[in-house]
Design a protein around this motif. Structure first.
Motif, mmCIF file in Angstrom:
data_model
loop_
_atom_site.group_PDB
_atom_site.id
_atom_site.type_symbol
_atom_site.label_atom_id
_atom_site.label_comp_id
_atom_site.label_asym_id
_atom_site.label_seq_id
_atom_site.Cartn_x
_atom_site.Cartn_y
_atom_site.Cartn_z
ATOM 1 N N ASN A 206 0.860 -1.178 0.000
ATOM 2 C CA ASN A 206 0.000 0.000 0.000
ATOM 3 C C ASN A 206 0.899 1.231 0.000
ATOM 4 N N VAL A 212 -3.225 6.343 1.878
ATOM 5 C CA VAL A 212 -2.702 5.117 2.479
ATOM 6 C C VAL A 212 -3.590 4.641 3.630
ATOM 7 N N GLN A 213 -4.015 5.549 4.477
ATOM 8 C CA GLN A 213 -4.822 5.159 5.627
ATOM 9 C C GLN A 213 -6.236 4.774 5.208
ATOM 10 N N ILE A 216 -6.409 1.250 3.734
ATOM 11 C CA ILE A 216 -6.418 0.192 4.750
ATOM 12 C C ILE A 216 -7.800 0.063 5.372
ATOM 13 N N SER A 224 -5.631 0.312 11.206
ATOM 14 C CA SER A 224 -4.260 0.746 10.979
ATOM 15 C C SER A 224 -3.670 1.255 12.282
ATOM 16 N N GLU A 339 4.802 -0.177 7.799
ATOM 17 C CA GLU A 339 3.975 -1.022 8.669
ATOM 18 C C GLU A 339 3.707 -2.356 7.985
ATOM 19 N N LEU A 347 0.994 -7.707 4.077
ATOM 20 C CA LEU A 347 0.598 -6.375 3.645
ATOM 21 C C LEU A 347 1.613 -5.386 4.197
ATOM 22 N N SER A 349 2.467 -1.334 4.340
ATOM 23 C CA SER A 349 1.935 0.008 4.102
ATOM 24 C C SER A 349 3.015 1.042 4.372
#
Length: 503
Positions: A206, A212-213, A216, A224, A339, A347, A349
Motif C-alpha cells: 500500500n 494510504v490510511q 487500509i 491501521s 507497517e 501487507l 503500508s
C-alpha cells in the motif's frame, strides 16, 4: 487470473521506487495507479533533492543524514533530471545569529560524505551576483549546496526501469477492493472505462500516499496502527525575478522558510506553504491567503515586487506526513514508517516520506518483504543509473556536447530540453532521423510527433496534462490552446485506420 509476487497500489515516487527495486531482484510485480504516474504529491513538490537544512532545528539528525547520503546517490544515478543547485540564504539581524547558522551549515556539510557538491560559505552581497536582486538591507548571507530534480520524471523513470525488469505498470487503474484469499491477496482492479479484472498477489504493498490510511480502513476493511497528517504545500510561478543560476532560501518572521528558484529558464518558482488540510487530496488547490503569503514573503527580500496579479501559474499538493502529534504543520516529521501486517498474506503500508529518500525507503521495503517471498537477492539500486542516466562519469555537459555534435540539425533549445528530459534515451526519439522533417509534424512549437509518440508508447502518457505538465513543463511555454491540440493528436492516433474500420 494472473498471479504476482507483489501488487503495489500507488504510482507515486514510493510505489514506483518499490516496483523498480522489487522487479530488479527478480520478483514478479504489478503496479496500479488510479490516475497518472506522479499525478498528485510526487509532482507537486518544491523539486529539491536535499537533506532538509531546516530539519536540523527539530533534531532530525538521522533523517537529514540519510537524505544527504541519498542526495549523492541520486545525483549520480540521473544526472539528466537531477543536478546541483547553490542556495543563497540572506541574513537579517532579527533572525538567528550568524554563528548559529554557520554551525548548522557546518553540520549540514559534514553529516554525510560529499563527492559531487561543494560546501557552504559566507558571502557579501556587494561582491556576489545573488546580491543585486535583494533589498539593500541585506548585506551578508550564506551559500550552500543541494540538488534540483524534475520530480514527476523521476517517478516515470523508476516505473520505466521497473517495467524493463519485468514489472507490469497499469495507469488509470484503481484498486477498488482487496481481500486475503488463503496465502494470497485477491485484488479487484478497475480501468478508466469501468471494466474490471482480478489479480492474485503473494503480498500487497500500500503506497497510496494521501490515501494510504483510507485504503487500509475502507478498501481493505482493516485497522491501521499508524495515521497520516495531510499538509498542503502550494507554489506560485511568476516571471523571473532574477537572472543568475542561484536559488534563494528565505527565513521568515513566522519561522517558516520559502524558496525562490530559477524555473524553466523564464520563470521563478516560489514556495512552499505548510497548511493543515482536511479535504479530498484529489481536489487540493492554492487559496488566496497562500498566494498573498508567498507574494509578501518574496517582497520582503526582493527589490522587484510582485502581486497576485503577477502569478502566472500555481500548483498544490498534499504531503501525507507520518502523524507525530506536532503542534504545527511545519514541524511534522518528514521521515517515514513501514507497517507490516502478517495476519495472513503480507501487507506492507508506507506512511510518510520525502522524495529525496524514496530509494532508501524502497530498499528497506523490499528488504522486509522479499524474504517472506523466498527472495534472497541483494540490494542493487544504489549504484544503478535510472533510464537515460547512463552517462560516462555522470557528466551531463559532456553528453549534451556530444548530442549536439552527432545531430547538428537539432535546434539548440530542443537538444538541451531533450537531453535534460530523456538523457541517453533521446536516441529513441531521434531514431534514424537526420533532419527535423524526420521527427514528424511539429504539432506545437518545439513539440514534434516523435516526442509525443515516445511519451505515449514508452512513458504511459494518455492525455495532454500528462505530457505538458508532468512529463514536461511545456504548458508554461506554449499557447493557451496547447492542451486541446495535444489531446486531439492523441485521440486521432488512438483511432484505427480507415482500412481497419471498413474491413
Amino acid at each position: 487470473m494472473e498471479t504476482y509476487d507483489l501488487v503495489i497500489i500507488g504510482g507515486g515516487i514510493n510505489g514506483a521506487g518499490i516496483a523498480r527495486d522489487a522487479a530488479g531482484r527478480g520478483l514478479s510485480v504489478l503496479l496500479c495507479e488510479k490516475d497518472d504516474l506522479a499525478s498528485h504529491t510526487s509532482s507537486a513538490s518544491t523539486k529539491l533533492i536535499h537533506g532538509g537544512l531546516r530539519y536540523l532545528e527539530y533534531y532530525e539528525f538521522g533523517l537529514v543524514r540519510k537524505a544527504l547520503q541519498e542526495r549523492e546517490v541520486l545525483l549520480k544515478a540521473a544526472p539528466h533530471i537531477i543536478w546541483p543547485l547553490r542556495f543563497v540564504m540572506p541574513h537579517a539581524r532579527d533572525q538567528r545569529p550568524e554563528w548559529m547558522i554557520r554551525a548548522g551549515l557546518f553540520l549540514y556539510d559534514h553529516l554525510a560524505k560529499r563527492e559531487v557538491l561543494p560546501g557552504s560559505e559566507t558571502i557579501s552581497f556587494a561582491k556576489h551576483p545573488s546580491g543585486a536582486p535583494l533589498k539593500d538591507a541585506f548585506k551578508r548571507g550564506f551559500v550552500y549546496s543541494d540538488g534540483w530534480v524534475q520530480d514527476a520524471r523521476l517517478v516515470v523513470l523508476n516505473a520505466m526501469d521497473a517495467a524493463e525488469h519485468g514489472a507490469k505498470i497499469h495507469v488509470r487503474t484503481a484498486c477498488v477492493a482487496a481481500r486475503r484469499d488463503g496465502e494470497h491477496w485477491l485484488a479487484t482492479l478497475e480501468r478508466e472505462d469501468g471494466s474490471r479484472f482480478e489479480v492474485r498477489a503473494r503480498a500487497l504493498v500500500n503506497a497510496a500516499g494521501p490515501w494510504v490510511q483510507s485504503l487500509i480502513e475502507d478498501k481493505l476493511a482493516m485497522p491501521s496502527s499508524k495515521s497520516i497528517r495531510l499538509v498542503k504545500g502550494s507554489h506560485i510561478v511568476v516571471k523571473k525575478i532574477f537572472d543568475h543560476p542561484f536559488a534563494y532560501i528565505f527565513q521568515n518572521p513566522d519561522n517558516r522558510i520559502i524558496f525562490a528558484i530559477p524555473y524553466e529558464k523564464d520563470f521563478t518558482l516560489i514556495g512552499t506553504t505548510d497548511v493543515e488540510y482536511h479535504g479530498d487530496p484529489a481536489q487540493v488547490a492554492i487559496d488566496g491567503d497562500e498566494i498573498n503569503y508567498l507574494c509578501e514573503m518574496s517582497n520582503r527580500y526582493f527589490h522587484s515586487q510582485i502581486t497576485p496579479a503577477d502569478v502566472l501559474s500555481t500548483y498544490s499538493g498534499v504531503r501525507p506526513l507520518l502523524d507525530d502529534a506536532s503542534d504545527n504543520a511545519s514541524s511534522v516529521t518528514r521521515d517515514y514508517a513501514l507497517e507490516m501486517d502478517l495476519k495472513g498474506a503480507p501487507l506492507l503500508s508506507v506512511f510518510g516520506g520525502k522524495i529525496t529518500t524514496f530509494r532508501k525507503l524502497a530498499e528497506e521495503a523490499v528488504d522486509k518483504i522479499a524474504p517472506l517471498l523466498g527472495c534472497g537477492q541483494a540490494t542493487w539500486t544504489a549504484g544503478a543509473p535510472l533510464p537515460g542516466g547512463d552517462m560516462p562519469g555522470a557528466d551531463f555537459g559532456r553528453f549534451l556536447q556530444g548530442l549536439r555534435q552527432r545531430h547538428p540539425w537539432l535546434p539548440e533549445a530542443l537538444a538541451e530540453r531533450w537531453a535534460r528530459a530523456y538523457g541517453t534515451r533521446v536516441s529513441k526519439l531521434i531514431g534514424k532521423a537526420d533532419s527535423l522533417a524526420g521527427l514528424g509534424k511539429e504539432v506545437l512549437p518545439g513539440l514534434y510527433e516523435a516526442e509525443l509518440a515516445y511519451l505515449a508508447d514508452a512513458e504511459w502518457a494518455t492525455r495532454s496534462e500528462d505530457i505538458l505538465w508532468r512529463r514536461s513543463k511545456l504548458k508554461l511555454h506554449l499557447p493557451a490552446d496547447a492542451a486541446e491540440v495535444v489531446d486531439a493528436w492523441l485521440a486521432a492516433r488512438a483511432q484505427p485506420p480507415r482500412e481497419a474500420l471498413s474491413a
